[in-house]
Design a protein around this motif. Sequence first.
Motif, short mmCIF file in Angstrom:
data_model
loop_
_atom_site.label_atom_id
_atom_site.label_comp_id
_atom_site.label_asym_id
_atom_site.label_seq_id
_atom_site.Cartn_x
_atom_site.Cartn_y
_atom_site.Cartn_z
N ARG A 10 0.85 -1.33 0.10
CA ARG A 10 -0.07 0.03 -0.17
C ARG A 10 0.76 1.12 -0.16
N ASN A 12 4.02 1.62 -0.87
CA ASN A 12 4.63 1.52 -2.04
C ASN A 12 3.92 2.06 -3.18
N GLN A 13 2.43 1.64 -3.29
CA GLN A 13 1.69 2.23 -4.28
C GLN A 13 1.38 3.86 -4.12
N ARG A 14 1.30 4.02 -2.80
CA ARG A 14 0.75 5.51 -2.50
C ARG A 14 2.09 6.20 -2.99
N ILE A 16 4.32 5.97 -5.09
CA ILE A 16 4.35 6.36 -6.41
C ILE A 16 3.45 7.44 -6.83
N ALA A 17 2.26 7.00 -6.17
CA ALA A 17 1.18 7.86 -6.89
C ALA A 17 1.30 9.45 -6.35
N ILE A 18 1.66 9.37 -5.24
CA ILE A 18 2.12 11.07 -4.80
C ILE A 18 3.45 11.75 -4.73
N ARG A 19 4.08 10.93 -5.71
CA ARG A 19 5.53 11.41 -5.59
C ARG A 19 5.66 12.81 -6.14
N ASP A 20 4.86 13.12 -7.22
CA ASP A 20 4.83 14.62 -7.78
C ASP A 20 4.69 15.57 -6.76
N ARG A 21 3.38 15.30 -6.00
CA ARG A 21 3.03 16.12 -4.78
C ARG A 21 4.32 16.27 -3.69
N PHE A 23 7.40 16.04 -4.52
CA PHE A 23 8.56 16.71 -4.91
C PHE A 23 8.22 18.35 -4.71
N ALA A 40 12.49 13.92 -1.67
CA ALA A 40 11.53 13.32 -2.23
C ALA A 40 11.67 11.87 -2.44
#
Lengths: 184, 242
Positions: A10, A12-14, A16-21, A23, A40
Amino acid sequence: MFSRLVKRKRVNQRVIAIRDRMFRTAFAWCHDHMLAQDLAQEAALKAIENAAQLNDLKAIDAWIFTILSNCHRAHLRKVIHMDELDPDEVGSIEPNLLPDQVSETRGLIEQVKMALEGLGEEQRKVITLVDLEEFSYAEVALILEIPIGTVMSRLNRARRQLKQRLLVRPIPGTTSIAYLKRKS
Amino acid sequence: MKSIPNQQLDAFVDGQLDQNDRIEILDAMGGSGEIRNQVAETRRLKDLVRLAYQDQRAQSKRSSQPQTKYTSHAVAAVLGALSMLFLIQLINSPAEFGPTLKNMEMAGMEGDTEFTPAQLRMPEQVLFHLSSGDQQVGRELLDQVELVASEYEKTGRDLRIIVVTNNEGLRLYQAGYSDHADRIHELYARYDNIVFAACGTTLGKRIMAGEKVELLPEVIVVDSGVAEITRRQQQGWKYIRI
């Protein structure tokens, strides 16, 4: 109860999903592309490694941002002696580090960034988490590991300072005052 | 004249107050131009802060202008098949090269996954707007919300949804009236990225008229549905009117 494996997947997925936020927030804090990327990435890895420590899956974003905040603080400790500074008063960013600065005409965005740079580190972190990431005050308190009252006072002080710089003083070369005071 | 502490006004603008406190401030705003100005200034400041960092995605293909044009077409195509087409477009819109699950897998997650600003993108942001009190229409709205949320979750793309209701649409969020309380509860528990927002103006009117309105626990109150919609559109959110 979630197993360690489920939590790790979970997170891990999350992450990846919010990595731009992550950053974006890291950049808002330090205004340095390279450093923001490092922070980040570091926070992402730490989050995955420590996934078992996550207790409330619904608060996963706040938990990840807490890790990001800690990474940021650890970085600061390396470069600044924290006990010498009042975190609320001193702007710790060199304005010259703005990577995409346009020297001729300062648009509104540049003015805002400059004003944000002028804030104390801790104030900038609070206002970023509230306005950019839209965390609740309670979440911000958790992320920055400060009392909720401190969140509110830092936020208010940050806004007061920004208003002084952006909404009161005439900004040379622009009609920013009229623009900012116009009712949208 | 009532004076409101600055931090309280901050909390109001940030949506951190409970219903009663919000109504107290709405009340105070009604009676004081100065308080209204303070709120407007703080709100403006919030927008500026967001604006300051939105250009991090300056190299993204998407700009707010074309979106606004497109969404006004979407508004014209309110119900039924046309809005479904729009949703399908939304779901299938080309995923920009960014740290999505798929891209990370392709890039080989274990190695150095360096992402440059060009690769970064903002999450998809969608605002649904309901002003009809018809339970059937309410159900269709939730169907569409769930469809979009589940599609995005499958692809690992980041998505934010706000569901704003005003006027008769407030009924969807009203305990004891709405047929969909359980569904809203489930969606709220299932997805982290959905916000159910009720219009404070509509709510205020009902309460002033003596009605007892109890909102579902998953619902937050925004000062004004229309103001929220306008703000989000200016920020580049996609707008879907049901």
